[in-house]
Write an enzyme that holds these catalytic residues in place. Sequence first.
Site, mmCIF file in Angstrom:
data_model
loop_
_atom_site.group_PDB
_atom_site.id
_atom_site.type_symbol
_atom_site.label_atom_id
_atom_site.label_comp_id
_atom_site.label_asym_id
_atom_site.label_seq_id
_atom_site.Cartn_x
_atom_site.Cartn_y
_atom_site.Cartn_z
ATOM 1 N N GLY A 159 28.287 -13.735 22.367
ATOM 2 C CA GLY A 159 27.477 -14.247 23.469
ATOM 3 C C GLY A 159 26.004 -14.325 23.137
ATOM 4 N N ASP A 160 25.271 -15.073 23.970
ATOM 5 C CA ASP A 160 23.819 -15.237 23.836
ATOM 6 C C ASP A 160 23.417 -15.851 22.502
ATOM 7 O OD1 ASP A 160 23.626 -13.973 26.341
ATOM 8 O OD2 ASP A 160 23.628 -12.004 25.391
ATOM 9 N N LYS B 174 23.660 -20.976 23.177
ATOM 10 C CA LYS B 174 24.526 -22.108 23.581
ATOM 11 C C LYS B 174 23.766 -23.096 24.461
ATOM 12 C CE LYS B 174 27.507 -19.136 25.390
ATOM 13 N NZ LYS B 174 27.011 -17.851 24.879
ATOM 14 N N GLY C 125 24.212 -15.912 31.071
ATOM 15 C CA GLY C 125 22.787 -16.163 31.238
ATOM 16 C C GLY C 125 22.422 -17.180 30.187
ATOM 17 N N HIS C 126 22.182 -18.422 30.607
ATOM 18 C CA HIS C 126 21.958 -19.520 29.664
ATOM 19 C C HIS C 126 20.520 -20.018 29.807
ATOM 20 C CE1 HIS C 126 26.539 -20.497 29.298
ATOM 21 N NE2 HIS C 126 26.229 -19.274 28.939
ATOM 22 N N THR C 127 19.757 -19.878 28.723
ATOM 23 C CA THR C 127 18.315 -20.148 28.795
ATOM 24 C C THR C 127 17.926 -21.453 28.130
ATOM 25 O OG1 THR C 127 18.152 -17.765 28.404
ATOM 26 C CG2 THR C 127 16.085 -19.003 28.432
ATOM 27 N N GLN D 94 29.997 -16.863 27.592
ATOM 28 C CA GLN D 94 30.452 -15.748 26.749
ATOM 29 C C GLN D 94 30.786 -16.290 25.344
ATOM 30 O OE1 GLN D 94 32.059 -15.878 30.165
ATOM 31 N NE2 GLN D 94 30.066 -15.020 30.575
ATOM 32 N N THR E 239 35.505 -9.938 27.955
ATOM 33 C CA THR E 239 35.394 -10.398 29.323
ATOM 34 C C THR E 239 36.801 -10.798 29.789
ATOM 35 O OG1 THR E 239 34.103 -11.778 30.833
ATOM 36 C CG2 THR E 239 34.856 -12.833 28.785
ATOM 37 N N THR F 296 21.323 -8.842 32.668
ATOM 38 C CA THR F 296 21.179 -7.438 33.052
ATOM 39 C C THR F 296 19.918 -6.779 32.488
ATOM 40 O OG1 THR F 296 22.480 -6.796 31.141
ATOM 41 C CG2 THR F 296 23.679 -7.086 33.216
ATOM 42 N N GLY F 297 19.236 -7.460 31.579
ATOM 43 C CA GLY F 297 18.035 -6.888 30.979
ATOM 44 C C GLY F 297 18.316 -5.776 29.979
ATOM 45 N N PRO G 113 19.138 -3.870 26.485
ATOM 46 C CA PRO G 113 18.853 -4.231 25.093
ATOM 47 C C PRO G 113 20.134 -4.681 24.391
ATOM 48 C CG PRO G 113 18.517 -1.873 25.460
ATOM 49 C CD PRO G 113 18.917 -2.461 26.775
ATOM 50 N N GLY H 138 13.098 -22.170 16.934
ATOM 51 C CA GLY H 138 12.237 -21.624 17.987
ATOM 52 C C GLY H 138 12.936 -21.778 19.325
HETATM 53 P P1 GDP Z 1 23.334 -18.395 25.587
HETATM 54 O O1 GDP Z 1 23.881 -17.399 26.554
HETATM 55 O O2 GDP Z 1 24.223 -18.562 24.394
HETATM 56 O O3 GDP Z 1 22.967 -19.715 26.206
HETATM 57 O O4 GDP Z 1 21.990 -17.770 25.015
HETATM 58 P P2 GDP Z 1 20.837 -17.001 25.856
HETATM 59 O O5 GDP Z 1 20.041 -18.016 26.579
HETATM 60 O O6 GDP Z 1 21.387 -15.869 26.636
HETATM 61 O O7 GDP Z 1 20.022 -16.314 24.687
HETATM 62 C C1 GDP Z 1 19.447 -17.021 23.648
HETATM 63 C C2 GDP Z 1 17.941 -16.735 23.616
HETATM 64 O O8 GDP Z 1 17.389 -17.222 22.415
HETATM 65 C C3 GDP Z 1 17.190 -17.462 24.733
HETATM 66 O O9 GDP Z 1 16.093 -16.679 25.101
HETATM 67 C C4 GDP Z 1 16.724 -18.746 24.062
HETATM 68 O O10 GDP Z 1 15.547 -19.283 24.650
HETATM 69 C C5 GDP Z 1 16.444 -18.261 22.661
HETATM 70 N N1 GDP Z 1 16.688 -19.249 21.590
HETATM 71 C C6 GDP Z 1 17.685 -20.153 21.473
HETATM 72 N N2 GDP Z 1 17.614 -20.774 20.264
HETATM 73 C C7 GDP Z 1 16.560 -20.237 19.624
HETATM 74 C C8 GDP Z 1 15.991 -20.432 18.320
HETATM 75 O O11 GDP Z 1 16.449 -21.221 17.516
HETATM 76 N N3 GDP Z 1 14.911 -19.639 18.001
HETATM 77 C C9 GDP Z 1 14.365 -18.745 18.884
HETATM 78 N N4 GDP Z 1 13.319 -18.030 18.496
HETATM 79 N N5 GDP Z 1 14.884 -18.540 20.113
HETATM 80 C C10 GDP Z 1 15.961 -19.275 20.467
HETATM 81 P P1 IMO Z 2 26.554 -15.692 27.826
HETATM 82 O O1 IMO Z 2 27.302 -16.860 28.415
HETATM 83 C C1 IMO Z 2 26.721 -11.618 26.282
HETATM 84 C C2 IMO Z 2 29.735 -8.968 28.022
HETATM 85 C C3 IMO Z 2 29.256 -7.778 28.822
HETATM 86 C C4 IMO Z 2 30.372 -6.802 28.539
HETATM 87 C C5 IMO Z 2 31.612 -7.687 28.507
HETATM 88 C C6 IMO Z 2 32.411 -7.698 29.793
HETATM 89 O O2 IMO Z 2 25.153 -15.571 28.296
HETATM 90 O O3 IMO Z 2 26.720 -15.684 26.346
HETATM 91 P P2 IMO Z 2 31.992 -8.844 32.147
HETATM 92 O O4 IMO Z 2 30.880 -8.665 33.147
HETATM 93 O O5 IMO Z 2 32.123 -10.263 31.672
HETATM 94 O O6 IMO Z 2 33.293 -8.289 32.622
HETATM 95 O O7 IMO Z 2 31.559 -7.943 30.903
HETATM 96 O O8 IMO Z 2 31.145 -8.999 28.217
HETATM 97 N N1 IMO Z 2 29.209 -10.281 28.460
HETATM 98 C C7 IMO Z 2 28.286 -10.980 27.810
HETATM 99 N N2 IMO Z 2 27.572 -10.674 26.701
HETATM 100 N N3 IMO Z 2 26.568 -12.839 26.839
HETATM 101 C C8 IMO Z 2 27.302 -13.164 27.928
HETATM 102 O O9 IMO Z 2 27.315 -14.410 28.451
HETATM 103 C C9 IMO Z 2 28.178 -12.209 28.491
HETATM 104 N N4 IMO Z 2 29.017 -12.197 29.550
HETATM 105 C C10 IMO Z 2 29.650 -11.021 29.515
HETATM 106 O O10 IMO Z 2 28.000 -7.325 28.376
HETATM 107 O O11 IMO Z 2 30.208 -6.255 27.247
HETATM 108 MG MG MG Z 3 23.308 -15.576 27.491
#
Ligand code: GDP
Ligand code: IMO
Ligand code: MG
Length: 424
Positions: free
Chosen positions: A12-13, A16, A40-42, A222, A237, A299-300, A302, A413
């Site tokens: 995750g994160d 995407k 959480g999609h940024t 996820q 999940t 969730t903030g 780390p 970036g």
């Molecule tokens: P997602 O859940 O897969 O959509 O990803 P998140 O949005 O939770 O987390 C990705 C984080 O990395 C966000 O804060 C984005 O703004 C940041 N991000 C995405 N691509 C890049 C990149 O290529 N470089 C940097 N520095 N940040 C990025």
């Molecule tokens: P995105 O779409 C990262 C993790 C939780 C926990 C496990 C189960 O932003 O990539 P849940 O609440 O789904 O039952 O929790 O999955 N988790 C994620 N980790 N990015 C996510 O979504 C997540 N969605 C759930 O931290 O370990």
């Molecule tokens: Mg995310």
Amino acid sequence: MPVTVVVGAQWGDEGKAKVIDLLSKEHTYVVRYQGGHNAGHTVVVNGEKYALQLVPSGVLYDHVIPVIANGVVVDLPTLFKEIDMLESRGTSCDSLKVSSRAHLIFPWHQSHDAISEAMRGDDKLGTTLRGIGPAYADKSRRVGIRAGDARNPERFATLIRERCTAENKLIGDAGGEELDVDDIVERFSVMGARLAPYLSDTISLLHNALAEGGHVLLEGAQATFLDLDHGTYPYVTSSNPTAGGASVGTGLGPRDIDRVVGITKAYTTRVGAGPFVTELFDDDGKTLAEVGHEFGTVTGRPRRCGWLDLVMLRHAVRLNSLTELSLTKLDILDGFDTVKICTAYSHNGVPITDYPDQYDVLEEIEPVYEELPGWKTDITAMREPGQLPAEAKAFIEIVEREVGVPVNVVGVGAERDDYLVWAS
Ligand code: GDP
Ligand code: IMO
Ligand code: MG
């Protein structure tokens, strides 16, 4: 390519949303297919950050019709908060469609999530406490309430009252705080009325769109290794983020899908508990967390950090039929003297080629690393592969060679335009 799936290749994160934002330019429909507001999609546009949990990341383009499909579990308070947030910032959500088949999340799901985490004591899963698991459990045990139920307000109110009363008993028995049934019926009836105009038979909608030449982008939440079947169970999940889940979660058949893009960071992160073979507990791990701003969007918390794991990515290719990879956050490695990539696993000295099927084995795995020279250059402003330092190019080439699929774009970036096309 009429139908493209974007799927997280790690935990995750991976970034995407940024890749979905980029691909949205050439798609008419952007569709969430599973998960809920645990995501959480940024997307960052001109320094403005949009953190989306339910509304598909393509919403920031006027030409995109955002769709929340049948596989998603929908928390109505979050949905409306997000719509209000987007509309107050000038992004209309009038064209948003919500599948009548999508299941709804209610406060008792959040109570059960909290109770079951508390009952695990020291062995918590580390869920987002958003009620995701209990909502999918209710779907499976066939007592869920679906978005389409809101079309009949009287029946909707009755269903909520019945379920809330039954769940209150279970919550009370488990020592939890019982919910105010009248208050929930009233609040969700109001939200049900607000939901009605967004409701749609999204399966027919998407098939008709394809028949008319529309292009559809399926947005995974996820990731592969949080998948209920394919992830590190039970630290997963409760949905199927893998590409097969995109088919089930939208009603588009497997043969409708043309392209599957896996998203991976240039390193690895994980939020919550569970095995993590390349996790770092040293200064390199701290640097990745600090430079990469690795704190959960929802969730903030780390995020745990480690080096890139190509064994995981090879498995993600198999599970999802990945046609390509997008490599994000390469810029976070800019300051390292050397960077490591895990190219193989070993267990008690024995090489492991297939991804282990048990999480306790994963906890004993030793990563085999290739150590590469760093590039010690700020790559954020680079827009052409030719501008990249040789060491950064070598890093990307190793990923392509070892994983066996091409890298399409590289993230340099956080801003919308901070990427370079590596191969098209
Ligand atoms: P997602 O859940 O897969 O959509 O990803 P998140 O949005 O939770 O987390 C990705 C984080 O990395 C966000 O804060 C984005 O703004 C940041 N991000 C995405 N691509 C890049 C990149 O290529 N470089 C940097 N520095 N940040 C990025
Ligand atoms: P995105 O779409 C990262 C993790 C939780 C926990 C496990 C189960 O932003 O990539 P849940 O609440 O789904 O039952 O929790 O999955 N988790 C994620 N980790 N990015 C996510 O979504 C997540 N969605 C759930 O931290 O370990
Ligand atoms: Mg995310």
